[in-house]
Motif scaffolding. Sequence first.
Motif, PDB file in Angstrom:
ATOM      1  N   UNK A 138      -9.452  -5.832  16.882  1.00 31.38           N
ATOM      2  CA  UNK A 138      -8.204  -6.106  16.171  1.00 31.38           C
ATOM      3  C   UNK A 138      -7.540  -4.805  15.740  1.00 31.38           C
ATOM      4  N   UNK A 139      -8.373  -3.881  15.283  1.00 28.53           N
ATOM      5  CA  UNK A 139      -7.870  -2.574  14.850  1.00 28.53           C
ATOM      6  C   UNK A 139      -7.266  -1.815  16.036  1.00 28.53           C
ATOM      7  N   UNK A 140      -7.949  -1.853  17.181  1.00 28.83           N
ATOM      8  CA  UNK A 140      -7.435  -1.178  18.367  1.00 28.83           C
ATOM      9  C   UNK A 140      -6.121  -1.803  18.811  1.00 28.83           C
TER      10      UNK A 140
ATOM     11  N   UNK B 228      -0.554   3.256  -5.659  1.00 30.67           N
ATOM     12  CA  UNK B 228       0.900   3.186  -5.798  1.00 30.67           C
ATOM     13  C   UNK B 228       1.591   4.154  -4.842  1.00 30.67           C
ATOM     14  N   UNK B 229       1.007   5.340  -4.653  1.00 33.38           N
ATOM     15  CA  UNK B 229       1.582   6.307  -3.710  1.00 33.38           C
ATOM     16  C   UNK B 229       1.512   5.759  -2.285  1.00 33.38           C
ATOM     17  N   UNK B 230       0.365   5.138  -1.946  1.00 32.60           N
ATOM     18  CA  UNK B 230       0.225   4.542  -0.619  1.00 32.60           C
ATOM     19  C   UNK B 230       1.248   3.420  -0.430  1.00 32.60           C
ATOM     20  N   UNK B 231       1.388   2.561  -1.435  1.00 34.98           N
ATOM     21  CA  UNK B 231       2.323   1.430  -1.339  1.00 34.98           C
ATOM     22  C   UNK B 231       3.774   1.894  -1.222  1.00 34.98           C
TER      23      UNK B 231
ATOM     24  N   UNK C 134      -4.825  -3.358   1.054  1.00 36.46           N
ATOM     25  CA  UNK C 134      -5.492  -4.651   0.982  1.00 36.46           C
ATOM     26  C   UNK C 134      -5.407  -5.405   2.307  1.00 36.46           C
ATOM     27  N   UNK C 135      -4.389  -5.076   3.100  1.00 37.72           N
ATOM     28  CA  UNK C 135      -4.166  -5.804   4.347  1.00 37.72           C
ATOM     29  C   UNK C 135      -4.617  -5.042   5.579  1.00 37.72           C
TER      30      UNK C 135
ATOM     31  N   UNK D 249     -10.623  -3.173  -3.277  1.00 39.47           N
ATOM     32  CA  UNK D 249     -10.249  -4.506  -2.830  1.00 39.47           C
ATOM     33  C   UNK D 249      -9.642  -4.445  -1.438  1.00 39.47           C
ATOM     34  N   UNK D 250      -9.613  -5.606  -0.764  1.00 36.92           N
ATOM     35  CA  UNK D 250      -8.999  -5.680   0.554  1.00 36.92           C
ATOM     36  C   UNK D 250      -9.803  -4.958   1.619  1.00 36.92           C
TER      37      UNK D 250
END
Length: 423
Positions: free
Chosen positions: A34-36, A257-260, A267-268, A301-302
């Motif tokens: 799925x990642x690939x 927050x920086x990543x978002x 998480x996804x 999480x996630x």
Amino acid sequence: MDKSTLYMKEHLVMAIESHLGWGAGDTWSNKDFEKLSQLIFDTTSKRLSVTTLKRIWGRAEWVANPSAVTLDILSEFLGYEHWRAFVQAKKLQGPKEKTLRKSKLVKIGISFAALILISTLVWVFWQKKSDGPRITASLQPENFVFKSRPVSKGIPNSVIFEYDVSAADDNSKIEIQQSWDDSKRISLARKDSIATSIYYHPGFFKSKLVVDDSIVKENDVFITTEDWLGMIEQEPRPIYLNSSDILKEGKLAISPEVVSAHNLDPRASEIFVSFYQVKDFGELDTNSFEMSVTLKNDFGEGLSGACQRALVYVLYEGGAIGIPLSKKGCISELTLMAFEKFFDGKKNDLSGFGVDFSDYVDLKCISKNQKLDVSIDGRLVFSTEVPKVPKKIIGISIHMEGAGSVRNVILRQEHNPVYAFKD
């Protein structure tokens, strides 16, 4: 599918496995496929289903041979224009089909460590493949000129290559290879003398001048950082963060927050954040040094938080020491790397590298008297021999799933401080 096409398909599969660094495809989980699939889409904007990928890797029942479209997309993922371009580039003498398949089934076991460094630190795993130029009698190194120089400080950084290949035959194929990855080559004109290439990660690279698929010259490329560099790892190029994004209250930190803020959700999907300090540390080398770092994975999480994985690299010229950390329940997925040796968590007891990131963890690495000791929170968890020939230490990089912070980084030589970052 004829034998020639089958052979090249296997070569394509192995090239992708090497590019990803996840080990042999027969060890991959459904999550890996799925990642690939997502990585291919992110790179090419074209989708291959998990089922199609499993068929390519022999992990699902065949309905038909892979279509030309599928082979084109996989080739494009590796940086080639299409399948035909891949085949043309790879037409070189290699192992027999049986040997190729057998070697594919050997587990490399690099696990997540290589994933977070897909186009960066993976070079350290494979430097051994190029201990010296591969030449033929007619392609002597002294007949060629190959020099390089970065154009600036910091990242990204372009490198100017100066070359003279007039000694090559008129119809020779001339290429420059940036590092270990032979899928990333730049074609050159025989009559030209200048070429440029861009590097998106810092580090120590062995660039190569390649004539008719023979390496005739190598040149060291040292790409430094101006100070601490923070980034969110992704392909084809990372997201670079401002110093204000990573320096918080006297510590290094990349928050959720920086990543978002860059429209990414740990998480996804699996997200890795990194800190790099790559520079000339003077006489510091692998035979006598002490590295200590205090770090914490701040995401729990996630997809990126299930194992709270982290990895600390001590980079040296031509290689690296890679020390992994994770929740205790995930240590089977870890791989430790030290002086071109790999210690797979599925075959070695790496339980000492399982940690509780509810608080900061103290990691210490000491090389003395040809012995390397790794301690976590004051407890010795690993020891191995150190090669007698010293290698110059050129950097530290720290990588974490989801988000993370670092309070202290100290390098010493025989108890004398060489570099320190403290909160």
